[in-house]
Write a protein that holds these residues in place. Structure first.
Motif, PDB file in Angstrom:
ATOM      1  N   SER A  24       0.824  -1.206   0.000  1.00  0.00           N
ATOM      2  CA  SER A  24       0.000   0.000   0.000  1.00  0.00           C
ATOM      3  C   SER A  24       0.862   1.262   0.000  1.00  0.00           C
ATOM      4  CB  SER A  24      -0.923   0.010   1.228  1.00  0.00           C
ATOM      5  OG  SER A  24      -1.806  -1.086   1.204  1.00  0.00           O
ATOM      6  N   THR A  25       1.955   1.222   0.751  1.00  0.00           N
ATOM      7  CA  THR A  25       2.856   2.376   0.810  1.00  0.00           C
ATOM      8  C   THR A  25       3.531   2.606  -0.530  1.00  0.00           C
ATOM      9  OG1 THR A  25       3.254   1.877   3.157  1.00  0.00           O
ATOM     10  CG2 THR A  25       4.775   3.404   2.073  1.00  0.00           C
ATOM     11  N   ILE A  26       3.980   1.521  -1.157  1.00  0.00           N
ATOM     12  CA  ILE A  26       4.591   1.634  -2.488  1.00  0.00           C
ATOM     13  C   ILE A  26       3.585   2.193  -3.485  1.00  0.00           C
ATOM     14  CG2 ILE A  26       5.571   0.334  -4.422  1.00  0.00           C
ATOM     15  CD1 ILE A  26       6.771  -1.597  -2.347  1.00  0.00           C
ATOM     16  N   ASP A  27       2.375   1.669  -3.450  1.00  0.00           N
ATOM     17  CA  ASP A  27       1.343   2.138  -4.381  1.00  0.00           C
ATOM     18  C   ASP A  27       1.009   3.613  -4.151  1.00  0.00           C
ATOM     19  OD1 ASP A  27       1.196  -0.319  -5.568  1.00  0.00           O
ATOM     20  OD2 ASP A  27      -0.595  -0.980  -4.487  1.00  0.00           O
ATOM     21  N   ARG A  69       2.997  10.005  -9.930  1.00  0.00           N
ATOM     22  CA  ARG A  69       2.440   9.868 -11.283  1.00  0.00           C
ATOM     23  C   ARG A  69       3.399   9.099 -12.194  1.00  0.00           C
ATOM     24  NH1 ARG A  69      -0.228  13.355  -7.763  1.00  0.00           N
ATOM     25  NH2 ARG A  69      -2.070  14.266  -8.789  1.00  0.00           N
ATOM     26  N   THR A  70       3.931   7.994 -11.690  1.00  0.00           N
ATOM     27  CA  THR A  70       4.891   7.214 -12.454  1.00  0.00           C
ATOM     28  C   THR A  70       4.290   5.865 -12.836  1.00  0.00           C
ATOM     29  OG1 THR A  70       7.097   6.194 -12.418  1.00  0.00           O
ATOM     30  CG2 THR A  70       5.903   6.281 -10.335  1.00  0.00           C
ATOM     31  N   LYS A  71       4.765   5.302 -13.924  1.00  0.00           N
ATOM     32  CA  LYS A  71       4.331   3.977 -14.351  1.00  0.00           C
ATOM     33  C   LYS A  71       5.210   2.873 -13.755  1.00  0.00           C
ATOM     34  CE  LYS A  71       2.347   5.516 -18.746  1.00  0.00           C
ATOM     35  NZ  LYS A  71       2.377   5.378 -20.238  1.00  0.00           N
ATOM     36  N   LYS A  72       6.304   3.282 -13.170  1.00  0.00           N
ATOM     37  CA  LYS A  72       7.240   2.312 -12.618  1.00  0.00           C
ATOM     38  C   LYS A  72       6.684   1.693 -11.342  1.00  0.00           C
ATOM     39  CE  LYS A  72      11.934   1.876 -10.752  1.00  0.00           C
ATOM     40  NZ  LYS A  72      13.229   2.566 -10.511  1.00  0.00           N
ATOM     41  N   THR A  73       6.905   0.384 -11.166  1.00  0.00           N
ATOM     42  CA  THR A  73       6.510  -0.307  -9.935  1.00  0.00           C
ATOM     43  C   THR A  73       7.754  -0.786  -9.202  1.00  0.00           C
ATOM     44  OG1 THR A  73       4.404  -1.058 -10.867  1.00  0.00           O
ATOM     45  CG2 THR A  73       5.229  -2.235  -8.941  1.00  0.00           C
ATOM     46  N   VAL A  74       7.912  -0.343  -7.982  1.00  0.00           N
ATOM     47  CA  VAL A  74       8.983  -0.843  -7.122  1.00  0.00           C
ATOM     48  C   VAL A  74       8.483  -2.112  -6.441  1.00  0.00           C
ATOM     49  CG1 VAL A  74      10.300  -0.393  -5.013  1.00  0.00           C
ATOM     50  CG2 VAL A  74      10.087   1.389  -6.756  1.00  0.00           C
TER      51      VAL A  74
END
Length: 316
Positions: A270-273, A280-285
């Motif tokens: 949830s924090t990452i999301d 406003r990035t498409k990257k997912t950590v």
């Protein structure tokens, strides 16, 4: 009473499992390295001093990746102490575990050992007492092909080919007050970002893991993770989490631990999301769950007592 049903179907697929999920961890701590995997005087030691009985057992486990050299150890570690001729390496006071570190095993020896056990290396850099430039130098030493000071030094010390280490940790548990040179989330986030930039300028192909929360019981959780991500989001691929479960001969404590772990992971996701949406990035950590274990304090204390008794007899 209703009966529970379990349906198993090989075609029910949620997603691919990264093989690194089954990774492990080696730290310069207690007997893990010295007399654990490395013991030159052992009758089953190979020419480099590594125990072949341990190597054989680890090869059976087929571990895909192993994190090294720490752990709390890395926050006070100078990686240059562990390169070059072994007889010229300094013995240091190791402050994390309060022992003498002889530096007989360093990055080159450990890379050799990972090849013996058929695994990859996940390296950690010092972001406690260490600095961004030192981390960049380590990447150059390990991964650059040649023609520079650090890469040529690696060649001179017997490793002509680069180590090609692709996964790197930006420190260890920097949220913990117990950590050498503990930092606030904002200070760590800024330091990790600048370190990440240098490391990727040296080798753009590497993946980086920033320090997330080491324990959800800390008051800083999960705000620590949010602040770190806001500083580093575009520069890293993973955020680390750690969790240990302690139980004293109560199997139910162990069986129920998955509930806590599941909630921990959900909070981190949830924090990452949240940070992803905010930027406003498409990257997912993604998450790097790179320390986990279940510990029985009674058994652990008994083992330590036996080992300490054996060590005292050997000294006598």
């Amino acid at each position: 009473m209703k009966e529970a049903k379990l349906i198993v179907n090989k075609d029910f697929v949620i997603g691919e499992i990264d093989k690194r999920l089954y990774g492990s961890f080696v730290e310069h701590m207690r007997r893990v390295v010295y007399t654990g995997i490395y013991e030159p005087t052992h009758p089953l030691a190979d020419k480099q001093g590594f125990r072949t009985d341990v190597i054989d057992l680890l090869k059976e486990l087929n571990i895909p990746i192993i994190r090294y050299p720490g752990g709390n150890f890395v926050s006070g570690y100078d990686w240059t102490d562990g390169i070059g001729p072994v007889e010229k390496r300094p013995t240091r006071l190791e402050l994390a575990w309060k022992v003498h570190e002889t530096n007989e095993v360093g990055i080159d020896e450990f890379v050799d050992w990972t090849k013996k056990v058929n695994t990859e290396l996940m390296a950690a850099v010092n972001l406690g007492t260490g600095f961004a430039k030192e981390a960049g130098n380590m990447v150059e030493y390990c991964n650059h092909s040649g023609g520079t000071y650090w890469s040529d030094l690696r060649k001179a010390f017997g490793h002509k080919q680069p180590h090609h280490i692709k996964l790197w940790c930006l420190g260890n548990e920097m949220d913990g007050p117990w950590q050498i040179n503990h930092l606030t989330a904002d200070d760590y986030g800024k330091k990790a970002k600048e370190t990440a930039k240098i490391m990727k300028w040296v080798d753009p192909s590497i993946e980086l893991v920033a320090c997330g929360s080491s324990d959800p019981a800390l008051a800083s959780f999960p705000d620590w993770d949010r602040v770190v991500l806001e500083n580093t989001y575009e520069d890293i691929e993973y955020l680390s989490i750690h969790r240990y479960y302690f139980y004293e001969n109560n199997i139910l404590d162990y069986l129920y631990s998955y509930i806590d772990m599941n909630n921990y992971i959900k909070s981190i996701v949830s924090t990452i999301d949240f940070v992803k949406a905010k930027k406003r990035t498409k990257k997912t950590v993604h998450i790097s769950f790179d320390e986990y274990n279940v510990v029985n304090p009674v058994i652990n204390q008994t083992i330590d007592t036996m080992r300490n008794g054996r060590n005292q007899k050997e000294k006598a």
